[in-house]
Design a protein around this motif. Sequence first.
Motif, PDB file in Angstrom:
ATOM      1  N   THR A 160       0.960  -5.755   8.535  1.00  0.00           N
ATOM      2  CA  THR A 160       2.114  -4.958   8.119  1.00  0.00           C
ATOM      3  C   THR A 160       1.860  -4.265   6.790  1.00  0.00           C
ATOM      4  N   ALA A 161       1.299  -4.999   5.816  1.00  0.00           N
ATOM      5  CA  ALA A 161       1.003  -4.391   4.518  1.00  0.00           C
ATOM      6  C   ALA A 161       0.013  -3.242   4.661  1.00  0.00           C
ATOM      7  N   ALA A 162      -1.010  -3.431   5.502  1.00  0.00           N
ATOM      8  CA  ALA A 162      -1.990  -2.357   5.709  1.00  0.00           C
ATOM      9  C   ALA A 162      -1.346  -1.156   6.394  1.00  0.00           C
ATOM     10  N   LEU A 176     -11.158 -13.644  15.211  1.00  0.00           N
ATOM     11  CA  LEU A 176     -10.847 -13.709  16.645  1.00  0.00           C
ATOM     12  C   LEU A 176      -9.399 -13.309  16.899  1.00  0.00           C
ATOM     13  N   LEU A 177      -8.486 -13.771  16.038  1.00  0.00           N
ATOM     14  CA  LEU A 177      -7.077 -13.439  16.212  1.00  0.00           C
ATOM     15  C   LEU A 177      -6.833 -11.946  16.022  1.00  0.00           C
ATOM     16  N   LEU A 178      -7.652 -11.309  15.172  1.00  0.00           N
ATOM     17  CA  LEU A 178      -7.504  -9.878  14.897  1.00  0.00           C
ATOM     18  C   LEU A 178      -8.405  -9.016  15.782  1.00  0.00           C
ATOM     19  N   LEU A 183     -16.620  -5.928  -2.949  1.00  0.00           N
ATOM     20  CA  LEU A 183     -16.062  -6.866  -1.980  1.00  0.00           C
ATOM     21  C   LEU A 183     -15.284  -6.124  -0.899  1.00  0.00           C
ATOM     22  N   ALA A 184     -14.382  -5.224  -1.321  1.00  0.00           N
ATOM     23  CA  ALA A 184     -13.553  -4.506  -0.357  1.00  0.00           C
ATOM     24  C   ALA A 184     -14.395  -3.633   0.565  1.00  0.00           C
ATOM     25  N   GLU A 185     -15.440  -2.994   0.031  1.00  0.00           N
ATOM     26  CA  GLU A 185     -16.270  -2.102   0.835  1.00  0.00           C
ATOM     27  C   GLU A 185     -17.131  -2.856   1.834  1.00  0.00           C
ATOM     28  N   SER A 186     -17.482  -4.110   1.520  1.00  0.00           N
ATOM     29  CA  SER A 186     -18.421  -4.839   2.362  1.00  0.00           C
ATOM     30  C   SER A 186     -17.751  -5.557   3.522  1.00  0.00           C
ATOM     31  N   LEU A 187     -16.501  -5.983   3.362  1.00  0.00           N
ATOM     32  CA  LEU A 187     -15.861  -6.831   4.366  1.00  0.00           C
ATOM     33  C   LEU A 187     -15.520  -6.051   5.632  1.00  0.00           C
ATOM     34  N   PRO A 188     -15.473  -6.741   6.780  1.00  0.00           N
ATOM     35  CA  PRO A 188     -14.982  -6.096   8.007  1.00  0.00           C
ATOM     36  C   PRO A 188     -13.566  -5.571   7.806  1.00  0.00           C
ATOM     37  N   ARG A 189     -13.228  -4.470   8.492  1.00  0.00           N
ATOM     38  CA  ARG A 189     -11.921  -3.833   8.297  1.00  0.00           C
ATOM     39  C   ARG A 189     -11.198  -3.629   9.630  1.00  0.00           C
ATOM     40  N   PRO A 190     -10.738  -4.708  10.244  1.00  0.00           N
ATOM     41  CA  PRO A 190      -9.906  -4.526  11.436  1.00  0.00           C
ATOM     42  C   PRO A 190      -8.499  -4.109  11.051  1.00  0.00           C
ATOM     43  N   HIS A 191      -7.950  -3.147  11.751  1.00  0.00           N
ATOM     44  CA  HIS A 191      -6.551  -2.727  11.585  1.00  0.00           C
ATOM     45  C   HIS A 191      -6.229  -2.297  10.149  1.00  0.00           C
ATOM     46  N   GLY A 192      -7.218  -1.715   9.466  1.00  0.00           N
ATOM     47  CA  GLY A 192      -6.981  -1.144   8.147  1.00  0.00           C
ATOM     48  C   GLY A 192      -6.945  -2.127   6.996  1.00  0.00           C
TER      49      GLY A 192
END
Length: 397
Positions: free
Chosen positions: A185-187, A207-209, A234-243
């Motif tokens: 929701t925040a994203a 898995l949930l996402l 950190l933000a650039e490297s992590l996976p980004r599901p759903h924004g």
Amino acid sequence: MDTTEPRAAGRTAAGTGGATAGAARTRGAARAARTAGGAGAAAEAILILTEDELLLDDLLRLCAAAGADAEVVHGEPPTAGRWERAPLVLIGEDRAAARPQASRWPGRRPGVLLVGHRPQDPAIWARGLELGAEQVLRLPGDEPWLADRIADAVERPGPPALTLGVLGGRGGAGASSLACALAVTAARQGRRTTLVDGDPLGGGLDLLLGGERLPGPRWPAFVSARGRLSCAALAESLPRPHGLSLLSWDRSDVTRVPADAMRSVLGAARRGGGVVVLDLPRRRDEAVDEALGQVDLGLLVVPGELRAVAAARGVVAAAGPLVRDLRLVARVMAGDGIPAAELSRLLDLPLAGELPEEPGLSAAAGAGEPPGSRPRGVLARFSAALLERALPAGAAA
């Protein structure tokens, strides 16, 4: 005329102060040092002036750990424009000692540091005063301080993120679903959002996402992290599901995070601003205690049943003293469930809200729709209302 020598800023980005092996592995933590006179030189690059090869390697390593571009200038002093634009200027004691006439250096400015390896030399303090240096630093002893100073210069942190911690009063209470819904929701609202899976035995929020196949580091890449990590890296490297940025677990045998690693990761995520959501286990260890201590608002999800109340009392006793503001999310039960007001009284917790069951949630998850992805769904509407109350008035998205 200035000459420059480009170097790989991240080739030795592990092992000191704010530099960590975890940071070196994150995408964006190591950037190429830019040429001082070449096309496209970034105005935001840290300016480095030294001919000392060992010192230059150390300074480039610290810049890489902070996710900072480094612009190395050899020979003559930099132009006034470059000198003024740089967020920080690092001058090697060799350049200060062999300086040309003081009048040939650009004018005084904040953010100038004089750095060297040799034991204290009284003359270097006088040179630092002439250059208007804020500090005279000795490596390796002052590396932790310098790493933080570099990170502050390039990150320019604003207000820290609102950090929400979600715990279940008992197993299967729906804490992970609520944590995902809050982050999704925040994203969707356009806020910078980081979701951190704090439960190594929870099966993995990726898995949930539906993000288990997305590239990017998981917790095992950060277990050796110490000191300060770059929030941007950190933000650039992590996976980004759903924004959103997601730090979850892989399916390896790593099931423990040291408290230092949790502190480093959460510190970087919080400095990035926006919203940080933690999905936390009911058990405690040093890392969980560290996470609980950084939570602004804790949400304990409890179904309206006596067994859940009995289990939740143990969670309140364990986590309550560490969370500055712990509140109850009452799961509404069909039939003769315990009302939310009674749950609040029995657990002696203020009520954050009532959360009914969301029809079709399991089927939606199976179809790749994570909790909170339906804007008109129960979880999404609950999350939006809670974020509206919890975020400061006028907080930017």
